[in-house]
Design a protein around this motif. Sequence first.
Motif, PDB file in Angstrom:
ATOM      1  N   GLU A  30     -16.627  14.392  33.470  1.00 32.50           N
ATOM      2  CA  GLU A  30     -16.268  14.995  32.200  1.00 32.50           C
ATOM      3  C   GLU A  30     -15.195  16.038  32.433  1.00 32.50           C
ATOM      4  O   GLU A  30     -15.421  17.022  33.126  1.00 32.50           O
ATOM      5  N   SER A  31     -14.033  15.809  31.893  1.00 32.52           N
ATOM      6  CA  SER A  31     -12.997  16.822  32.009  1.00 32.52           C
ATOM      7  C   SER A  31     -12.120  16.742  30.774  1.00 32.52           C
ATOM      8  O   SER A  31     -12.115  15.738  30.056  1.00 32.52           O
ATOM      9  N   ARG A  32     -11.387  17.835  30.542  1.00 35.34           N
ATOM     10  CA  ARG A  32     -10.557  17.842  29.347  1.00 35.34           C
ATOM     11  C   ARG A  32      -9.244  18.536  29.667  1.00 35.34           C
ATOM     12  O   ARG A  32      -9.191  19.440  30.489  1.00 35.34           O
ATOM     13  N   THR A  33      -8.183  18.098  29.025  1.00 33.46           N
ATOM     14  CA  THR A  33      -6.875  18.709  29.208  1.00 33.46           C
ATOM     15  C   THR A  33      -6.455  19.412  27.928  1.00 33.46           C
ATOM     16  O   THR A  33      -6.491  18.826  26.856  1.00 33.46           O
ATOM     17  N   ILE A  34      -6.096  20.662  28.065  1.00 30.07           N
ATOM     18  CA  ILE A  34      -5.542  21.429  26.947  1.00 30.07           C
ATOM     19  C   ILE A  34      -4.092  21.722  27.301  1.00 30.07           C
ATOM     20  O   ILE A  34      -3.791  22.121  28.427  1.00 30.07           O
ATOM     21  N   THR A  35      -3.186  21.518  26.354  1.00 30.77           N
ATOM     22  CA  THR A  35      -1.772  21.753  26.643  1.00 30.77           C
ATOM     23  C   THR A  35      -1.326  23.084  26.051  1.00 30.77           C
ATOM     24  O   THR A  35      -1.615  23.377  24.902  1.00 30.77           O
ATOM     25  N   VAL A  36      -0.649  23.869  26.875  1.00 32.76           N
ATOM     26  CA  VAL A  36      -0.015  25.089  26.368  1.00 32.76           C
ATOM     27  C   VAL A  36       1.378  24.668  25.910  1.00 32.76           C
ATOM     28  O   VAL A  36       2.268  24.408  26.716  1.00 32.76           O
ATOM     29  N   SER A  37       1.554  24.598  24.593  1.00 35.48           N
ATOM     30  CA  SER A  37       2.737  23.947  24.023  1.00 35.48           C
ATOM     31  C   SER A  37       3.930  24.890  23.919  1.00 35.48           C
ATOM     32  O   SER A  37       4.362  25.247  22.827  1.00 35.48           O
TER      33      SER A  37
ATOM     34  N   ARG B 120     -18.040  23.862  27.361  1.00 35.43           N
ATOM     35  CA  ARG B 120     -17.583  24.059  25.980  1.00 35.43           C
ATOM     36  C   ARG B 120     -16.932  25.441  25.804  1.00 35.43           C
ATOM     37  O   ARG B 120     -15.890  25.571  25.161  1.00 35.43           O
ATOM     38  N   LEU B 121     -17.557  26.478  26.370  1.00 35.28           N
ATOM     39  CA  LEU B 121     -16.994  27.823  26.271  1.00 35.28           C
ATOM     40  C   LEU B 121     -15.633  27.893  26.963  1.00 35.28           C
ATOM     41  O   LEU B 121     -14.705  28.528  26.467  1.00 35.28           O
ATOM     42  N   LEU B 122     -15.527  27.259  28.115  1.00 32.61           N
ATOM     43  CA  LEU B 122     -14.255  27.246  28.843  1.00 32.61           C
ATOM     44  C   LEU B 122     -13.175  26.553  28.023  1.00 32.61           C
ATOM     45  O   LEU B 122     -12.040  27.028  27.925  1.00 32.61           O
ATOM     46  N   GLU B 123     -13.538  25.426  27.433  1.00 28.54           N
ATOM     47  CA  GLU B 123     -12.563  24.676  26.646  1.00 28.54           C
ATOM     48  C   GLU B 123     -12.112  25.470  25.420  1.00 28.54           C
ATOM     49  O   GLU B 123     -10.915  25.574  25.140  1.00 28.54           O
ATOM     50  N   ARG B 124     -13.065  26.048  24.697  1.00 29.36           N
ATOM     51  CA  ARG B 124     -12.685  26.772  23.473  1.00 29.36           C
ATOM     52  C   ARG B 124     -11.889  28.035  23.808  1.00 29.36           C
ATOM     53  O   ARG B 124     -10.958  28.392  23.093  1.00 29.36           O
ATOM     54  N   SER B 125     -12.276  28.716  24.891  1.00 28.97           N
ATOM     55  CA  SER B 125     -11.542  29.923  25.270  1.00 28.97           C
ATOM     56  C   SER B 125     -10.127  29.575  25.717  1.00 28.97           C
ATOM     57  O   SER B 125      -9.154  30.234  25.320  1.00 28.97           O
ATOM     58  N   ALA B 126     -10.012  28.552  26.538  1.00 33.36           N
ATOM     59  CA  ALA B 126      -8.680  28.145  27.011  1.00 33.36           C
ATOM     60  C   ALA B 126      -7.826  27.684  25.844  1.00 33.36           C
ATOM     61  O   ALA B 126      -6.628  28.005  25.766  1.00 33.36           O
ATOM     62  N   ALA B 127      -8.441  26.957  24.911  1.00 38.36           N
ATOM     63  CA  ALA B 127      -7.684  26.486  23.750  1.00 38.36           C
ATOM     64  C   ALA B 127      -7.221  27.671  22.903  1.00 38.36           C
ATOM     65  O   ALA B 127      -6.089  27.688  22.399  1.00 38.36           O
ATOM     66  N   ALA B 128      -8.085  28.681  22.752  1.00 37.56           N
ATOM     67  CA  ALA B 128      -7.712  29.869  21.971  1.00 37.56           C
ATOM     68  C   ALA B 128      -6.540  30.578  22.635  1.00 37.56           C
ATOM     69  O   ALA B 128      -5.553  30.937  21.985  1.00 37.56           O
ATOM     70  N   LYS B 129      -6.634  30.754  23.943  1.00 34.20           N
ATOM     71  CA  LYS B 129      -5.551  31.422  24.663  1.00 34.20           C
ATOM     72  C   LYS B 129      -4.264  30.603  24.566  1.00 34.20           C
ATOM     73  O   LYS B 129      -3.179  31.154  24.328  1.00 34.20           O
ATOM     74  N   ALA B 130      -4.392  29.301  24.730  1.00 36.35           N
ATOM     75  CA  ALA B 130      -3.210  28.423  24.694  1.00 36.35           C
ATOM     76  C   ALA B 130      -2.522  28.486  23.336  1.00 36.35           C
ATOM     77  O   ALA B 130      -1.282  28.520  23.260  1.00 36.35           O
ATOM     78  N   ARG B 131      -3.301  28.512  22.258  1.00 39.61           N
ATOM     79  CA  ARG B 131      -2.714  28.593  20.916  1.00 39.61           C
ATOM     80  C   ARG B 131      -1.896  29.860  20.752  1.00 39.61           C
ATOM     81  O   ARG B 131      -0.771  29.845  20.256  1.00 39.61           O
ATOM     82  N   VAL B 132      -2.486  30.976  21.163  1.00 40.44           N
ATOM     83  CA  VAL B 132      -1.811  32.262  20.964  1.00 40.44           C
ATOM     84  C   VAL B 132      -0.556  32.341  21.833  1.00 40.44           C
ATOM     85  O   VAL B 132       0.503  32.784  21.385  1.00 40.44           O
ATOM     86  N   VAL B 133      -0.672  31.891  23.084  1.00 41.56           N
ATOM     87  CA  VAL B 133       0.473  31.946  23.996  1.00 41.56           C
ATOM     88  C   VAL B 133       1.607  31.051  23.479  1.00 41.56           C
ATOM     89  O   VAL B 133       2.782  31.439  23.493  1.00 41.56           O
ATOM     90  N   ALA B 134       1.257  29.878  23.001  1.00 42.70           N
ATOM     91  CA  ALA B 134       2.294  28.967  22.510  1.00 42.70           C
ATOM     92  C   ALA B 134       3.017  29.559  21.310  1.00 42.70           C
ATOM     93  O   ALA B 134       4.223  29.366  21.127  1.00 42.70           O
ATOM     94  N   ALA B 135       2.276  30.312  20.489  1.00 45.96           N
ATOM     95  CA  ALA B 135       2.886  30.887  19.289  1.00 45.96           C
ATOM     96  C   ALA B 135       3.735  32.105  19.622  1.00 45.96           C
ATOM     97  O   ALA B 135       4.606  32.488  18.852  1.00 45.96           O
ATOM     98  N   ASP B 136       3.482  32.698  20.778  1.00 48.22           N
ATOM     99  CA  ASP B 136       4.120  33.993  21.070  1.00 48.22           C
ATOM    100  C   ASP B 136       4.135  34.203  22.575  1.00 48.22           C
ATOM    101  O   ASP B 136       3.359  34.981  23.115  1.00 48.22           O
ATOM    102  N   GLU B 137       5.093  33.518  23.238  1.00 52.91           N
ATOM    103  CA  GLU B 137       5.062  33.498  24.694  1.00 52.91           C
ATOM    104  C   GLU B 137       5.189  34.893  25.305  1.00 52.91           C
ATOM    105  O   GLU B 137       4.564  35.202  26.306  1.00 52.91           O
ATOM    106  N   ARG B 138       6.026  35.737  24.706  1.00 50.62           N
ATOM    107  CA  ARG B 138       6.358  37.007  25.364  1.00 50.62           C
ATOM    108  C   ARG B 138       5.762  38.223  24.673  1.00 50.62           C
ATOM    109  O   ARG B 138       6.314  39.312  24.736  1.00 50.62           O
TER     110      ARG B 138
END
Lengths: 379, 379
Positions: free
Chosen positions: A4-11, A232-250
């Motif tokens: 079981e593994s999942r990939t989240i993309t930092v867009s 599940r916690l790892l996935e949701r946390s990583a997804a949350a971080k990825a969303r914010v970073v993608a919206a505002d890299e710097r």
Amino acid sequence: MPQESRTITVSLAADPYPVLIGGGLLGDLGFFLLERGIPSGTRVLMVTNPDVEAFHGARALQSLEASGFVVRTLVIEAGEEQKNPATVAAIHDAAFAHRLERSSLIVALGGGVVGDMAGFAAATWLRGIAVVQVPTTLLAMVDAAIGGKTGVNHPGGKNLIGAFHQPKLVLIDPLVLATLPEREFRAGMAEVIKYAVIGDGILFRDLEAAAERDPSGGLASRDALGPVLLQRLLERSAAAKARVVAADEREGGLRAILNYGHTLGHAVENLSGYGTWLHGEAVGLGMLAAGDIAVAMGLWSQADQDRQRRLIAAAGLPMDWPDLDPEAVLVSLQADKKVRQGKVRFVLPTGVGSVTIRDDVDPTTIRAALAVATSIGAP
Amino acid sequence: MPQESRTITVSLAADPYPVLIGGGLLGDLGFFLLERGIPSGTRVLMVTNPDVEAFHGARALQSLEASGFVVRTLVIEAGEEQKNPATVAAIHDAAFAHRLERSSLIVALGGGVVGDMAGFAAATWLRGIAVVQVPTTLLAMVDAAIGGKTGVNHPGGKNLIGAFHQPKLVLIDPLVLATLPEREFRAGMAEVIKYAVIGDGILFRDLEAAAERDPSGGLASRDALGPVLLQRLLERSAAAKARVVAADEREGGLRAILNYGHTLGHAVENLSGYGTWLHGEAVGLGMLAAGDIAVAMGLWSQADQDRQRRLIAAAGLPMDWPDLDPEAVLVSLQADKKVRQGKVRFVLPTGVGSVTIRDDVDPTTIRAALAVATSIGAP
């Protein structure tokens, strides 16, 4: 390959990258580098710390060498005291000795300090070579390894020296948490709670369910959570971080919400001396105080603040605001990176899953919140 | 406002920035910062070196303060020996003491070493604050100040530690060259000749006209050139650099042509010890040798190589390839940043205004070119 593994993309527009999450992935590190387009034969400097090297170094090395990478391992001491330019210089020396080229790679295998320093060394070697983050602490998995913040401390404050340098790949293997000290696991849980408060009501309720089952420890260890909830916690946390970073890299705007709990948390760390509190513990204390400020300003309800308190308690995090001079706290806030034109910016909750940023928090309100935090927190 | 000035834009997608060129502009530095959108009241750390501070510091400071900036000046020694992480740490200490924030600014007033170090300090303070480059040497005006390359030396080689960090603004005032030592002027002219060879046949013929008027000194000083030709050379060189940087911000491909003369030039600097040769002098020697290699490989004509030699001679640059062990040169080349997978990349001329990049230059050809350069160059 793991089951079981999942990939989240930092867009990111310039160079999107994947965050891979799954039990056992570390053993396939070399395979995933190849899959990411890093050719066999590439020179790799793997930076790690003694404990992680002892537990996981051989497996990582074996996987890299099996895929044809030319690897050298550098073991560094990686406490906050060593998070300084001298350690970065040691990584640079190893990069030179291992003849890293612009197409070479640094792999950061360790917690946030290893990731921050190895990332910064990569950002500044030959004006920037690639880094792959392989976090081994819960804190680094959900926060530090994703988003490209790298750096070291200056005598004047934490992380004042650094750069934004996005990794090529982040590989998260929850199985390595088996060797993480429980205190560090609890500290990492503070960041998970942070993601829930700032933007993920579903994650918040997942955490509440576990906290209700065991109010004093349901979020405090890997065993208490169990592998399914942990993934599940790892996935949701990583997804949350990825969303914010993608919206505002710097960190121009939105990304600032990730600093929830950090403004006062950094003050706690600075004033107590690095090493007294783990970063996550200080963030937990910072969230408690920020919540009290938000209540005092009428931004969120005492009921929601109590819900937040219960999660922090269930994670086994410190609930007692330390005995610090409130005036010293106010002075320390002024030295924070997030100060603009002398105004301190606070991230304050407005509900479960939403926050606002305010630079008009009255010093009197801060003093009062610190007093509340101290009196409630006292045993 | 100056009578004759010109703006060249470095057209980067993310953040284009202007290069202002004109006699007397330094006295309007504050005005141009405001015009660039940097608000009055911004905290500014001005980094400079003792000579430049003595000649031009007061005027720059006065202009900044007249526009309402809150300025502190840091004077650093800025020879190649001081171009190291310790000096960057001193700039960071000053940044902390002057309470720079993310919206603050570093102004680099000086030659290439000041610009590289102040730029790198800006790139790595609070994960990146703005820098404005005000070059005071010809070399820095036409090369180092434009393009965002910043960094310091590592014991193993030049500029191995660094970052790409584009300035907000570059301000070039040819009048400050009045106080530049003539040897440094001549060294800067090597980079002007470089731009002519790699991509600007018109500039090449401008240079030839001046060289024909005075074969042993027509390009060797500000007075020999005169203000009109000097302004023109600065504009064409800056425009050439701006074009290449805009096309290839991070040295992925095209930008590599700017390294013409630098591959062997760096070897000369490394093997002779920093300080023996000025960077531009070493680049001049590197261009002579690269030209010989190109002739040997049938890439360009002996006639064009002779034209290049005449320009380098008219600039009063060293024509004698130093007495270095050719095998040591070959080893030194391997340590260059531009090595990929162990292959040394050479920028080689194919005509006046055009170059090619080759990573298949035979060591025998290099040895032979070094022998030619030595024998021709000998007095």
